[in-house]
Enzyme design. Structure first.
Site: not given
Ligand code: RIB
Ligand code: CA
Length: 342
Positions: A271
């Protein structure tokens, strides 16, 4: 004849000088003054290594940490670890908000492990935190910055920037753009059927940032779930055979298991690293300007980002919503930057 040679010599030197000035100013023009706000977090650490390995394009002013994936003491330690692994102890780390604006804190230790960084062995980094709180750092820096000069990348809950905006709304003058990993529309949520973790962890903070009127770009699950690891790309990273690639390999092999199982995928999303790729190479991504509303009401849609993708409401477009990206291009760029590290 001599005069001709002299003129030619002079012309060549002038051309060389012009090309040098153009190249330098072009590079300087492209450099982004950046603050990274983060809750490391496995994918945050990959994003931080990615960013810290890209000093030509990213002038990282500071890392600011927030509670999210794990508690603040661990997210702050992990940010200092990423900085140490990248050989960038020149970048200060400021610890920020230990809890969300209003809701009861939630964490994601089930995904990121007790230490917030499964797949690798953690230790206490040599260099400590910078003096002072991240929220005050944001206020002091943005209040005195050149107009619209600083980009803020937010890789976790938006609590720190929201607190700074509440205390000193005029800090918007220093902000060029806020680029957020968070939210979900087409993809659906990863913490509830409709909410993504960063938004679910502090929806009120996301509302404050949205309402501030800053130039805002979202990289939601819609795009991060299209940029998935694969055997081939993990092999590509492993082939670098440096410490950074071993760390990223260890982190990703562990981190993606949860998503692969949950969604029945052959690979998992990284992500937060998509935010860094977007800053470095925006042409890898596509999206559109939309109206986004965050639902902060208690109930089944708590933390949902409601995106008017087809502009049915004709409401003001308050964010650029990235919904697709080039996975191979992303992993090629990530690999290329990790190769620069030890
Ligand atoms: O949904 C993904 C996000 O939530 C990313 O930033 C991961 O590190 C968590 O913080
Ligand atoms: Ca994160």
């Amino acid at each position: 004849m001599y005069r001709y040679a002299q003129k030619l010599h002079h012309l060549l030197w002038s051309l060389l000088l012009v090309s040098l000035i153009t190249a330098t100013s072009a590079q300087a023009a492209e450099q982004i003054d950046l603050i990274i706000d983060t809750d490391p977090g496995a994918d945050d650490v990959v994003a931080l290594l990615f960013a810290l390995a890209s000093p030509q394009e990213l002038n990282i002013r500071a890392l600011t940490t927030v509670a999210g994936n794990v508690r603040l003491d661990k997210t702050s330690r992990n940010a200092r670890l990423a900085r140490e692994w990248a050989g960038r102890e020149d970048v200060p780390v400021y610890a920020g908000a230990p809890k969300p604006l209003m809701r009861t804190p939630i964490y994601a230790e089930d995904i990121h492990g007790k230490e917030g960084l499964s797949g690798v062995t953690v230790h206490e980094p040599k260099k400590g935190l910078a003096e002072g709180n991240a929220v005050n750092y944001l206020i002091d820096t943005l209040k005195t910055a050149k107009p619209h000069s600083i980009t803020i990348a937010i890789l976790g809950p938006q609590t720190n920037l929201a607190l700074a905006l509440i205390q000193e709304p005029e800090i918007v003058q220093g902000i060029k753009e806020v680029v957020v990993m968070g939210g979900a529309h087409f993809n659906g949520g990863n913490i509830t059927p409709v909410a993504e973790f960063n938004l679910f962890a502090d929806p009120q903070a996301a509302e404050v940032v949205l309402k501030s009127g800053v130039k805002l770009t979202y990289l939601p699950l819609d795009v991060t779930h299209k940029i998935l690891t694969s055997e081939a790309c993990l092999k590509q990273i492993a082939a670098l055979n440096n410490n950074a690639s071993k760390l990223v390999g260890g982190i990703l092999n562990e981190y993606v298991k949860g998503d692969m199982e949950h969604y029945g995928l052959s690979g998992g999303p990284v992500h937060d690293a998509t935010v860094i790729a977007y800053l470095l190479k925006p042409e890898l991504f596509t999206g559109r300007s939309v109206n986004v509303v965050v639902d902060s009401r208690e109930g089944p849609t708590f933390g949902q980002t409601i995106v008017d993708w087809h502009d049915g409401l004709k409401a003001p477009k308050n964010a650029f919503w990235v919904e697709s990206g080039d996975a191979q291009g992303f992993f090629d760029l990530l690999t290329q930057r990790l190769a620069r590290l030890k």
